[in-house]
Design a protein around this motif. Structure first.
Motif, short mmCIF file in Angstrom:
data_model
loop_
_atom_site.label_atom_id
_atom_site.label_comp_id
_atom_site.label_asym_id
_atom_site.label_seq_id
_atom_site.Cartn_x
_atom_site.Cartn_y
_atom_site.Cartn_z
N LEU A 179 0.85 -1.18 0.00
CA LEU A 179 0.00 0.00 0.00
C LEU A 179 0.89 1.24 0.00
CD1 LEU A 179 -2.70 -0.99 2.66
CD2 LEU A 179 -2.51 -1.64 0.25
N ILE A 180 0.48 2.25 -0.74
CA ILE A 180 1.26 3.47 -0.86
C ILE A 180 0.52 4.61 -0.17
CG2 ILE A 180 2.38 5.10 -2.42
CD1 ILE A 180 3.52 2.23 -2.49
N LYS A 181 1.21 5.26 0.75
CA LYS A 181 0.65 6.41 1.44
C LYS A 181 1.67 7.54 1.42
CE LYS A 181 1.18 6.81 6.14
NZ LYS A 181 0.42 7.94 6.13
N ASN A 182 1.16 8.76 1.47
CA ASN A 182 2.04 9.90 1.64
C ASN A 182 1.36 10.90 2.55
OD1 ASN A 182 0.51 11.88 -0.15
ND2 ASN A 182 0.98 10.26 -1.64
N PHE A 183 2.15 11.75 3.16
CA PHE A 183 1.60 12.69 4.14
C PHE A 183 0.79 13.80 3.48
CE2 PHE A 183 5.06 11.43 7.31
CZ PHE A 183 4.18 10.64 8.04
N GLU A 184 0.84 13.91 2.17
CA GLU A 184 0.09 14.95 1.47
C GLU A 184 -1.34 14.51 1.18
OE1 GLU A 184 1.24 18.22 -1.94
OE2 GLU A 184 1.96 16.18 -2.13
N CYS A 185 -1.64 13.24 1.35
CA CYS A 185 -2.97 12.72 1.06
C CYS A 185 -3.47 11.91 2.25
CB CYS A 185 -2.94 11.84 -0.20
SG CYS A 185 -4.56 11.20 -0.68
N ARG A 186 -4.72 12.08 2.64
CA ARG A 186 -5.24 11.38 3.82
C ARG A 186 -5.69 9.97 3.52
NH1 ARG A 186 -10.97 11.71 4.67
NH2 ARG A 186 -10.50 11.33 6.85
N TRP A 187 -5.69 9.56 2.23
CA TRP A 187 -6.11 8.21 1.87
C TRP A 187 -4.94 7.38 1.36
CZ3 TRP A 187 -9.08 12.39 -0.20
CH2 TRP A 187 -10.29 12.61 0.47
N ILE A 188 -5.05 6.08 1.48
CA ILE A 188 -4.14 5.18 0.77
C ILE A 188 -4.40 5.37 -0.72
CG2 ILE A 188 -3.50 2.77 0.39
CD1 ILE A 188 -2.82 3.71 3.17
N VAL A 189 -3.34 5.49 -1.52
CA VAL A 189 -3.54 5.84 -2.93
C VAL A 189 -3.27 4.68 -3.89
CG1 VAL A 189 -3.02 8.27 -2.51
CG2 VAL A 189 -1.17 6.72 -3.21
N GLN A 190 -2.69 3.59 -3.39
CA GLN A 190 -2.33 2.49 -4.29
C GLN A 190 -2.07 1.24 -3.46
OE1 GLN A 190 0.72 3.68 -7.03
NE2 GLN A 190 0.80 1.73 -8.08
N GLY A 191 -2.14 0.06 -4.12
CA GLY A 191 -1.84 -1.20 -3.46
C GLY A 191 -3.07 -2.11 -3.39
N THR A 192 -2.82 -3.40 -3.15
CA THR A 192 -3.91 -4.37 -3.11
C THR A 192 -3.84 -5.22 -1.85
OG1 THR A 192 -2.59 -5.95 -4.41
CG2 THR A 192 -4.11 -4.52 -5.63
N VAL A 193 -5.01 -5.68 -1.41
CA VAL A 193 -5.14 -6.49 -0.20
C VAL A 193 -6.04 -7.68 -0.51
CG1 VAL A 193 -5.82 -6.52 2.23
CG2 VAL A 193 -4.95 -4.40 1.21
N LYS A 194 -5.60 -8.87 -0.14
CA LYS A 194 -6.43 -10.07 -0.28
C LYS A 194 -7.16 -10.30 1.03
CE LYS A 194 -6.07 -15.03 -1.39
NZ LYS A 194 -5.12 -16.14 -1.70
N VAL A 195 -8.49 -10.38 0.94
CA VAL A 195 -9.33 -10.52 2.12
C VAL A 195 -10.06 -11.85 2.04
CG1 VAL A 195 -11.16 -9.50 3.51
CG2 VAL A 195 -9.63 -8.01 2.20
N VAL A 196 -9.80 -12.75 3.00
CA VAL A 196 -10.39 -14.09 3.00
C VAL A 196 -11.21 -14.25 4.27
CG1 VAL A 196 -9.93 -16.56 2.92
CG2 VAL A 196 -8.41 -14.98 1.72
#
Length: 310
Positions: A254-271
């Motif tokens: 997951l990609i985050k930066n302090f300039e944006c309050r949301w996660i902007v990229q990346g994937t998560v597998k949810v089982v």
């Protein structure tokens, strides 16, 4: 015309009829189960994203109080345009107060910082959300230093109508000898809970590693900092009559930066806990292509759903 049947013929006819009836009922039940599976998997993925976003914001808040304990200017403490802006607390709305409590008069650390939003609801214009209650953060040292840790708890704390509970522990696991400098943190969430007055809730436990990938040449200026998040989580959610439990694993950082309050990229597998790891009802949560927005998608059994991040 009068029809007559022998006993074997009657038995055969009844058997065929029973097969047709069972087949019809099975088909209807399968269709209902498919919808239930879809709803349960979607709820699991959405709930995992809620936990991720809520405690991602907590990380930014703990880091951003000021330069004494972190890097001033992140999270609820605003995002200034110059280095000087990052050592101020005036980006907080007037209804919020910050109290600094030192354990000793002879040393700065350990130190407790209490961010109090009052009881009436305190709206921060920058994001439009109302907060109330307290965020309490105990620092062992400045979080930018290797080995430093911060423990975050909450006292009747709400964002809008969602109550946030649990404990988040941030530990700086950076190497003290690396050249160029590196910055890495582990974040453990224990007994996290997001709940609303209608009885719905999300319970969330998480272990994540956050590694800085950009902005290392400007260590006191977080505007250009970019981080990647790896790790796993597990949770349980109540939504109406639906109760689901799940495990999640980050499959693409997951990609985050302090300039944006949301996660902007990346994937998560949810089982979901009640299914196998290779089930078609696994949810793939995708945070996007790098744009700073509150949109993500969840793909389940080949069907993609758009969701809004909070």
């Amino acid at each position: 015309m009068k029809l007559s049947f022998t006993l074997p013929q009657l038995i055969t006819s009844a058997f065929i009829f029973s097969l047709l009836t069972i087949g019809s009922c099975s088909k209807e039940k399968s269709s209902g189960n498919d919808q239930e599976q879809q709803d349960a998997s979607l709820t699991s993925a959405q709930s995992d994203s809620q936990g991720e976003m809520a405690f991602n914001e907590v990380f930014d808040d703990a880091m951003g109080v000021n330069n004494d304990v972190g890097m001033a200017g992140t999270g609820i403490f605003g995002r200034g345009e110059s280095t000087d802006d990052y050592n101020r607390l005036d980006s907080l709305p007037p209804c919020a107060t910050v109290t600094i409590v030192h354990a000793s008069t002879s040393t700065f650390f350990p130190v407790r910082i209490i961010i109090d939003f009052g009881t009436a609801g305190c709206i921060r214009p920058a994001d439009g959300h109302s907060r109330k209650g307290k965020i309490i953060i105990d620092y062992s040292n400045r979080l930018t230093l290797p080995g430093a840790a911060a423990t975050i708890t909450f006292d009747n704390f709400y964002v809008d109508d969602t109550k946030i509970e649990g404990t988040a522990t941030i530990t700086n696991t950076s190497s003290s000898n690396s050249t160029p400098p590196s910055r890495q943190f582990t974040v453990d969430v224990t007994n996290g809970k997001l709940s609303t007055a209608d009885g719905n809730y999300v319970e969330w436990n998480s272990h994540k590693t956050i590694t800085q990938t950009q902005g290392l040449s400007t260590l006191l200026y977080p505007k250009d900092d970019v981080f990647q998040i790896e790790g796993s989580a597990n949770g349980r959610a109540q939504k109406g009559n639906l109760l689901v439990a799940w495990q999640s694993t980050i499959t693409s950082p997951l990609i985050k930066n302090f300039e944006c309050r949301w996660i902007v990229q990346g994937t998560v597998k949810v089982v979901r806990a009640s299914t196998s790891a290779n089930t078609s009802w696994t949810g793939l949560l995708d945070y996007g292509n790098g744009n700073c927005d509150n949109q993500a998608t969840v793909t389940i059994n080949g069907v993609t759903h758009q969701i809004t991040l909070h």
